[in-house]
Design an enzyme around this catalytic site. Structure first.
Site, PDB file in Angstrom:
ATOM      1  N   LYS A  33     -44.094  76.013  18.529  1.00 16.58           N
ATOM      2  CA  LYS A  33     -44.939  77.030  19.167  1.00 16.58           C
ATOM      3  C   LYS A  33     -45.008  78.305  18.329  1.00 16.58           C
ATOM      4  O   LYS A  33     -46.043  78.936  18.220  1.00 16.58           O
ATOM      5  CB  LYS A  33     -44.428  77.324  20.577  1.00 16.58           C
ATOM      6  CG  LYS A  33     -44.553  76.093  21.482  1.00 16.58           C
ATOM      7  CD  LYS A  33     -44.162  76.360  22.905  1.00 16.58           C
ATOM      8  CE  LYS A  33     -43.971  75.040  23.663  1.00 16.58           C
ATOM      9  NZ  LYS A  33     -45.124  74.145  23.620  1.00 16.58           N
ATOM     10  N   GLY A  34     -43.884  78.674  17.718  1.00 16.77           N
ATOM     11  CA  GLY A  34     -43.877  79.896  16.912  1.00 16.77           C
ATOM     12  C   GLY A  34     -44.784  79.770  15.700  1.00 16.77           C
ATOM     13  O   GLY A  34     -45.643  80.638  15.467  1.00 16.77           O
ATOM     14  N   THR A  37     -52.585  80.677  32.753  1.00 17.21           N
ATOM     15  CA  THR A  37     -53.544  79.693  32.229  1.00 17.21           C
ATOM     16  C   THR A  37     -53.513  78.452  33.118  1.00 17.21           C
ATOM     17  O   THR A  37     -52.450  77.921  33.423  1.00 17.21           O
ATOM     18  CB  THR A  37     -53.235  79.337  30.758  1.00 17.21           C
ATOM     19  OG1 THR A  37     -51.917  78.797  30.681  1.00 17.21           O
ATOM     20  CG2 THR A  37     -53.315  80.554  29.849  1.00 17.21           C
ATOM     21  N   LEU A  38     -54.704  77.989  33.510  1.00 18.92           N
ATOM     22  CA  LEU A  38     -54.803  76.900  34.498  1.00 18.92           C
ATOM     23  C   LEU A  38     -55.612  75.719  33.973  1.00 18.92           C
ATOM     24  O   LEU A  38     -56.260  75.004  34.751  1.00 18.92           O
ATOM     25  CB  LEU A  38     -55.451  77.447  35.782  1.00 18.92           C
ATOM     26  CG  LEU A  38     -54.685  78.580  36.473  1.00 18.92           C
ATOM     27  CD1 LEU A  38     -55.547  79.254  37.535  1.00 18.92           C
ATOM     28  CD2 LEU A  38     -53.398  78.048  37.108  1.00 18.92           C
ATOM     29  N   GLY A  43     -59.479  77.346  34.107  1.00 15.60           N
ATOM     30  CA  GLY A  43     -59.617  78.625  33.416  1.00 15.60           C
ATOM     31  C   GLY A  43     -58.345  79.457  33.442  1.00 15.60           C
ATOM     32  O   GLY A  43     -57.237  78.918  33.418  1.00 15.60           O
ATOM     33  N   ASP A  98     -57.313  66.394  21.590  1.00 15.93           N
ATOM     34  CA  ASP A  98     -55.845  66.538  21.684  1.00 15.93           C
ATOM     35  C   ASP A  98     -55.554  67.949  22.207  1.00 15.93           C
ATOM     36  O   ASP A  98     -55.910  68.936  21.555  1.00 15.93           O
ATOM     37  CB  ASP A  98     -55.248  66.340  20.276  1.00 15.93           C
ATOM     38  CG  ASP A  98     -53.738  66.559  20.236  1.00 15.93           C
ATOM     39  OD1 ASP A  98     -53.121  66.693  21.314  1.00 15.93           O
ATOM     40  OD2 ASP A  98     -53.188  66.597  19.119  1.00 15.93           O
ATOM     41  N   GLY A 113     -52.382  76.018  24.004  1.00 12.28           N
ATOM     42  CA  GLY A 113     -51.728  77.239  24.487  1.00 12.28           C
ATOM     43  C   GLY A 113     -51.322  78.148  23.332  1.00 12.28           C
ATOM     44  O   GLY A 113     -51.327  79.375  23.455  1.00 12.28           O
ATOM     45  N   ASP A 114     -50.984  77.549  22.213  1.00  9.32           N
ATOM     46  CA  ASP A 114     -50.586  78.356  21.040  1.00  9.32           C
ATOM     47  C   ASP A 114     -51.796  79.062  20.430  1.00  9.32           C
ATOM     48  O   ASP A 114     -51.705  80.231  20.027  1.00  9.32           O
ATOM     49  CB  ASP A 114     -49.907  77.459  19.999  1.00  9.32           C
ATOM     50  CG  ASP A 114     -48.648  76.817  20.545  1.00  9.32           C
ATOM     51  OD1 ASP A 114     -48.005  77.432  21.418  1.00  9.32           O
ATOM     52  OD2 ASP A 114     -48.317  75.694  20.125  1.00  9.32           O
ATOM     53  N   ALA A 121     -59.211  74.634  20.039  1.00 11.00           N
ATOM     54  CA  ALA A 121     -58.039  73.879  19.580  1.00 11.00           C
ATOM     55  C   ALA A 121     -58.010  72.451  20.124  1.00 11.00           C
ATOM     56  O   ALA A 121     -57.529  71.545  19.444  1.00 11.00           O
ATOM     57  CB  ALA A 121     -56.747  74.618  19.969  1.00 11.00           C
TER      58      ALA A 121
HETATM   59  O1  RIB Z   1     -47.223  73.818  21.745  1.00  8.77           O
HETATM   60  C1  RIB Z   1     -47.246  72.677  20.937  1.00  8.77           C
HETATM   61  C2  RIB Z   1     -45.973  72.578  20.162  1.00  8.77           C
HETATM   62  O2  RIB Z   1     -44.904  72.352  21.050  1.00  8.77           O
HETATM   63  C3  RIB Z   1     -45.906  71.423  19.188  1.00  8.77           C
HETATM   64  O3  RIB Z   1     -46.408  71.767  17.922  1.00  8.77           O
HETATM   65  C4  RIB Z   1     -44.442  71.039  19.196  1.00  8.77           C
HETATM   66  O4  RIB Z   1     -43.800  71.218  17.992  1.00  8.77           O
HETATM   67  C5  RIB Z   1     -43.817  71.850  20.318  1.00  8.77           C
HETATM   68  O5  RIB Z   1     -43.129  72.942  19.846  1.00  8.77           O
END
Ligand code: RIB
Length: 312
Positions: A42-43, A226-227, A231, A252, A257-258, A288
């Site tokens: 996520k980071g 976030t839903l 939305g 996919d 969310g990232d 995404a």
């Molecule tokens: O938010 C998606 C991410 O969650 C993936 O890339 C995986 O590595 C997990 O951290």
């Protein structure tokens, strides 16, 4: 104009991704369709989203001393992310995620954090200037909570906006939540943090309201719930706004969310109004889901603008 600065404290993983017609049932062996190795975490995904959208990005994290780390180091470099504070941990492996993606784009993920969970408060204080000088500090929950707390303390002392994506869902100390300027949970995370189920839009409104009273009051003080297809709910001290989802063909959903968090951080770092920044982030999340893989799906500004233009 000076480039906006986003500092991300968070995980960097290598994602092992299988596309399959469905998840196997317990005890079943299933033949999958494709296999890919992507960067993720996520980071790192959020750092990539912000970098692709033009922010000057610093990532603070830990990876192992193994071939997976080499994949991440070269990706961090090619995304022009400052890697000075991505430490190599010789006693641990790089974080790994195994991900199964089904035909409708839904995913199931198991993360083994490894080096990510060895990120220390000292790793943060070593990078204190990069937090103090940033417009926005972005965090998630794939690294230790006391480490995030150290980063948040530095941000709050320096007027850096703190955005916490509380994923994956974990309980949080109230004292930490009380220093977060913008909290961006999904329904599961919001339910865990608030103790309220989020199964209808009405319930989501109440939950967002409850969470908003638990976060910092001295800054933007917003919950962005976030839903998915319903939305996003934006709750500030004075109002609630429902921002509808944008319709796209899902390939996919991993990393959506990232993309959302990275885009929100960048838009705010650029000085956009909160509501405008959330709309931009919604379009980034939509963009995404049209691409396989987490990091590969982090969108460019052109792609987000095309989605926004289509939605008008
Ligand atoms: O938010 C998606 C991410 O969650 C993936 O890339 C995986 O590595 C997990 O951290």
């Amino acid at each position: 104009m000076q480039q906006s600065k986003v500092t991300v404290v968070g995980s960097a993983n290598v994602d092992l991704v299988i596309r399959a017609e469905r998840m196997p049932t317990k005890g079943e062996t299933l033949i999958g369709e494709t296999f890919d190795i992507f960067t993720g975490g996520k980071g790192f995904n959020q750092a990539t989203a912000a970098a692709r959208l033009g922010a000057e990005v610093t990532l603070i994290g830990r990876i192992g001393a193994d071939p997976f780390a080499d994949i991440l180091r070269s990706a961090i470099e090619s995304e022009h992310i400052d890697s000075r504070f991505v430490k190599t941990d010789v006693e641990s492996g790089t974080g790994i995620a195994t991900i199964v993606v089904e035909p409708d784009g839904d995913n199931s993920i198991i993360v083994v954090p490894r080096a990510n969970m060895r990120l220390t408060p000292k790793d943060i204080t070593d990078a204190a200037d990069s937090i103090a000088e940033a417009d926005v500090l972005l965090l998630q929950l794939e690294t230790p909570i006391e480490t995030s707390q150290t980063a948040i303390n530095i941000a709050k002392a320096n007027d850096t906006i703190v955005i916490l994506d509380p994923a994956p869902a974990r309980p949080l100390p109230p004292s930490l939540l009380a220093q977060v300027d913008i909290l961006t949970p999904n329904a599961t995370e919001a339910a865990l943090l608030s103790g309220h189920a989020v199964n209808t839009l009405e319930a989501a409104i109440v939950t967002a309201e409850t969470l908003q009273t638990q976060i910092a009051t001295d800054g933007l003080s917003a919950v962005v719930l976030t839903l998915g297809e319903q939305g996003v709910l934006l709750r500030t001290p004075t109002e609630s706004e429902h921002i509808p989802a944008l319709s796209v063909d899902a390939v996919d959903t991993t990393g959506a969310g990232d993309a959302f968090s990275g885009a929100l951080a960048t838009a705010l770092a650029n000085g956009n109004e909160l509501s405008e920044a959330v709309r931009f982030a919604v379009a980034a999340g939509a963009a995404a889901v049209t691409v396989l893989g987490a990091t590969p799906s982090m969108p460019t500004r052109e792609k987000i603008e095309a989605i926004l233009a289509k939605s008008c």
